[in-house]
Write an enzyme that holds these catalytic residues in place. Structure first.
Site, mmCIF file in Angstrom:
data_model
loop_
_atom_site.group_PDB
_atom_site.id
_atom_site.type_symbol
_atom_site.label_atom_id
_atom_site.label_comp_id
_atom_site.label_asym_id
_atom_site.label_seq_id
_atom_site.Cartn_x
_atom_site.Cartn_y
_atom_site.Cartn_z
ATOM 1 N N GLY A 1 12.749 3.175 -2.193
ATOM 2 C CA GLY A 1 12.584 4.358 -1.356
ATOM 3 C C GLY A 1 11.310 4.307 -0.536
ATOM 4 O O GLY A 1 11.124 5.075 0.395
ATOM 5 N N LYS B 1 5.081 -2.434 0.206
ATOM 6 C CA LYS B 1 5.222 -1.158 -0.493
ATOM 7 C C LYS B 1 4.497 -0.090 0.324
ATOM 8 O O LYS B 1 3.335 -0.265 0.682
ATOM 9 C CB LYS B 1 4.595 -1.299 -1.886
ATOM 10 C CG LYS B 1 5.140 -0.328 -2.905
ATOM 11 C CD LYS B 1 4.726 -0.764 -4.305
ATOM 12 C CE LYS B 1 4.953 0.340 -5.309
ATOM 13 N NZ LYS B 1 4.548 -0.073 -6.656
ATOM 14 N N ASP C 1 8.590 10.378 1.339
ATOM 15 C CA ASP C 1 8.178 10.013 2.703
ATOM 16 C C ASP C 1 8.154 8.506 2.936
ATOM 17 O O ASP C 1 7.845 8.045 4.029
ATOM 18 C CB ASP C 1 6.797 10.612 3.006
ATOM 19 C CG ASP C 1 5.741 10.128 2.018
ATOM 20 O OD1 ASP C 1 6.067 9.296 1.136
ATOM 21 O OD2 ASP C 1 4.587 10.582 2.124
ATOM 22 N N ASP D 1 14.321 0.858 -14.399
ATOM 23 C CA ASP D 1 14.156 0.381 -13.024
ATOM 24 C C ASP D 1 12.791 -0.281 -12.823
ATOM 25 O O ASP D 1 12.537 -0.859 -11.768
ATOM 26 C CB ASP D 1 14.342 1.530 -12.018
ATOM 27 C CG ASP D 1 13.494 2.739 -12.351
ATOM 28 O OD1 ASP D 1 13.655 3.290 -13.456
ATOM 29 O OD2 ASP D 1 12.661 3.136 -11.518
ATOM 30 N N ASP E 1 5.562 -2.773 -10.990
ATOM 31 C CA ASP E 1 5.365 -1.344 -10.716
ATOM 32 C C ASP E 1 4.208 -0.740 -11.491
ATOM 33 O O ASP E 1 4.381 -0.017 -12.471
ATOM 34 C CB ASP E 1 6.666 -0.551 -10.950
ATOM 35 C CG ASP E 1 7.561 -0.617 -9.711
ATOM 36 O OD1 ASP E 1 7.189 -1.325 -8.755
ATOM 37 O OD2 ASP E 1 8.610 0.033 -9.695
HETATM 38 P P1 AMP Z 1 8.337 4.360 -9.049
HETATM 39 O O1 AMP Z 1 7.785 5.513 -9.814
HETATM 40 O O2 AMP Z 1 7.385 3.810 -8.046
HETATM 41 O O3 AMP Z 1 8.927 3.313 -9.901
HETATM 42 O O4 AMP Z 1 9.506 4.989 -8.159
HETATM 43 C C1 AMP Z 1 10.686 5.548 -8.654
HETATM 44 C C2 AMP Z 1 11.645 5.753 -7.517
HETATM 45 O O5 AMP Z 1 11.173 6.733 -6.575
HETATM 46 C C3 AMP Z 1 11.909 4.505 -6.699
HETATM 47 O O6 AMP Z 1 13.253 4.508 -6.318
HETATM 48 C C4 AMP Z 1 10.995 4.683 -5.508
HETATM 49 O O7 AMP Z 1 11.433 3.965 -4.387
HETATM 50 C C5 AMP Z 1 11.066 6.186 -5.288
HETATM 51 N N1 AMP Z 1 9.859 6.683 -4.606
HETATM 52 C C6 AMP Z 1 8.653 6.809 -5.152
HETATM 53 N N2 AMP Z 1 7.766 7.292 -4.245
HETATM 54 C C7 AMP Z 1 8.436 7.469 -3.094
HETATM 55 C C8 AMP Z 1 8.072 7.927 -1.798
HETATM 56 N N3 AMP Z 1 6.843 8.308 -1.502
HETATM 57 N N4 AMP Z 1 9.051 7.960 -0.872
HETATM 58 C C9 AMP Z 1 10.299 7.584 -1.152
HETATM 59 N N5 AMP Z 1 10.692 7.145 -2.359
HETATM 60 C C10 AMP Z 1 9.777 7.089 -3.321
HETATM 61 MG MG MG Z 2 9.679 1.603 -9.721
#
Ligand code: AMP
Ligand code: MG
Length: 484
Positions: free
Chosen positions: A85, A106, A118, A245, A255
């Site tokens: 995302g 990222k 965002d 994930d 991550d």
């Molecule tokens: P993470 O906590 O980084 O492993 O993210 C979990 C999920 O939320 C993943 O699918 C990320 O791509 C999405 N995600 C986290 N932050 C954002 C952001 N600012 N904008 C869009 N998607 C996000």
């Molecule tokens: Mg992640």
């Protein structure tokens, strides 16, 4: 540039093709020249060109940018669709010996998997991932790497406006347990098969020769995860968001959200602001890894055997195998911290020491580091950590006896310990200090200094002695945030 984008050759259902969204005013802050050298990645010469490249404003020719789709169990709850995302995979860079490197930006803007996000990343989390992932590599822990970081010249809005950044991550792949769950939960077993065959080809091609390559694949992922988590335990690393994930099938740490390092030893230690029940506490990481692997097993059942019952019993047996395999790795890693071979008496001795450390809340990293000084005759620094309040002296006597029983000289023990007990880790308060200087004053010197010190985590660096020290009470970090 030599890109060969095998993931982009999979069917469309595995990703969305999308370019990074350009940023206003990219400014290059950090470039990992050593990693670029190892990759044979041709770094552009000028800062301006590097900024354009690593911000995603000018993706390299021959890259085929995409956002990967995946699902995942987050804190135990299944989310059927996640995906990149806020990240874009540029593609796979291949060096002259054929080694592949996934290059991902990222904070590269929105994708169809952004949900309400965002697509951007604040500077703080980008700095944390850069510092910690490179430190992990130097500590000898399998991990994704940091190639570069740029400031975007744009603000991102969380509770407040924060400077934005784009972080360039390098990995052997970005395939996660959640990628399998995405297809399995849709009953797309052809998708699961395509993905598994792809993953085997990419990471474990020799498994194609196995009697049951899919069972062997599950076993292999269990093994690499057992090995990985055992290494985390050795250095007091707490991942913080061990969702499926965020669990790779390569066995690399991925991550770095609210990750942190334990100061005083306590298996219940949690830092993440969102981990309300301590699901991902230091001491729970092994059982969570196994839980995640059971999730992978569930996805692979129909590949393992056409008969569901047989598939289940085979898969269960493999996932059960994680326990003993983890313990073997764990005691090998942990007993090296007391300079001993991991036989049963040594394991018991280790557990006794951890118990004493727990009671006295002694600093995990420093206490172990001081053991090698103690064995060579200077016990004072260690004893001072334990305040003389408990039975550490008694333990030291038993330890000496055990070392003699194992026929290990003082020097050998000290050497083993200094190779396995880091002097320097990315202590949370130091990481926070580096982030504050960058975010509040646009000052990246503390970040660069920390990266430099952590380049040699097992070496004595007397000039940086204060970086070995635990936080003062006022410096202590109690909570970390993932910055999503
Ligand atoms: P993470 O906590 O980084 O492993 O993210 C979990 C999920 O939320 C993943 O699918 C990320 O791509 C999405 N995600 C986290 N932050 C954002 C952001 N600012 N904008 C869009 N998607 C996000
Ligand atoms: Mg992640």
């Amino acid at each position: 540039m030599p890109f060969d984008n095998s993931y982009a050759r999979l069917e469309n259902k595995f990703y969305q093709r999308i370019n990074p969204t350009p940023v206003k005013q990219p400014r290059i802050i950090l470039v990992n020249r050593e990693l670029a050298g190892e990759m044979e990645f041709p770094l552009p010469e000028t800062d301006a060109e590097q900024a354009e490249l690593f911000s995603g404003n000018k993706p390299p020719q021959d890259s085929e940018p995409l956002a990967q789709v995946y699902a995942g169990h987050q804190f135990g709850n299944f989310v059927p669709q996640l995906g990149d995302g806020r990240a874009v995979l540029l593609g796979e860079f291949v060096n002259s010996s054929g080694k592949r490197y996934d290059i991902q930006l990222k904070g590269a803007g929105q994708t169809m998997y952004s949900r309400n996000g965002d697509g951007r990343s604040p500077l703080g989390p980008a700095i944390r991932e850069y510092i910690v992932s490179e430190a992990m590599f130097r500590l000898g822990i399998p991990t994704t790497r940091a190639l570069a970081m740029v400031c975007s010249g744009e603000n991102v809005f969380r509770e407040q406006a924060l400077p934005g950044a784009v972080f360039t991550r390098v990995a052997s792949s970005h395939i996660r347990i959640g990628t399998f769950e995405y297809f399995a939960s849709r009953n797309d077993y052809e998708g699961v098969k395509t993905l598994t065959d792809y993953a085997i080809d990419l990471h474990y091609p020799h498994l194609k020769e196995a009697g049951n390559p899919y069972a062997a694949f599950l076993g292999k992922v269990c093994s690499v995860q057992a090995r990985l988590v055992a290494k985390w335990m050795r250095i007091g690393f707490i991942h913080g968001v061990m969702n499926t994930d965020n669990t790779t099938i390569s066995g690399e740490t991925i991550d770095y959200g609210p990750c942190a390092f334990m100061d005083g030893y306590d298996p219940a230690t949690v830092f993440s602001s969102i981990d309300h029940y301590g699901r991902y506490a230091y001491g729970r990481q092994p059982s969570i890894a196994q839980w995640n692997l059971a999730g992978l097993a569930g996805c692979l059942l129909s590949l393992i055997h056409t008969d569901t019952e047989q598939a289940k019993s085979r898969a269960e047996e493999i996932v059960q195998g994680f326990g003993p395999e983890f313990r073997t790795h764990y005691f090998a890693e942990m007993c090296s911290k007391i300079g001993l071979k991991p036989d049963e008496p040594a394991q018991e001795l280790l557990n006794d020491l951890l118990q004493i450390m727990h009671e006295s809340k002694a600093d995990f990293t420093l206490s172990f580091r001081m053991l090698s000084k103690t064995v060579l005759g200077n016990g004072a620094p260690l004893l001072s950590l334990f305040n003389g309040k408990n039975n550490i002296s008694e333990w030291l006597e038993k330890w000496k006896a055990e070392r003699e029983r194992q026929n290990i000289t003082k020097e050998e023990a000290a050497q083993t310990m200094d190779r396995n007990n880091p002097a320097f880790i990315p202590r949370n308060h130091r990481v926070e200090q580096a982030i504050s200087a960058a975010v509040e004053n646009d000052d990246f010197e503390p970040t660069k200094k920390l990266i430099k010190i952590l380049h040699h985590p097992y070496d004595e660096q007397p000039e940086y002695d204060e970086y070995m020290q635990p936080p003062e009470p006022t410096e202590r970090v109690y909570q970390t945030f993932c910055g999503t």
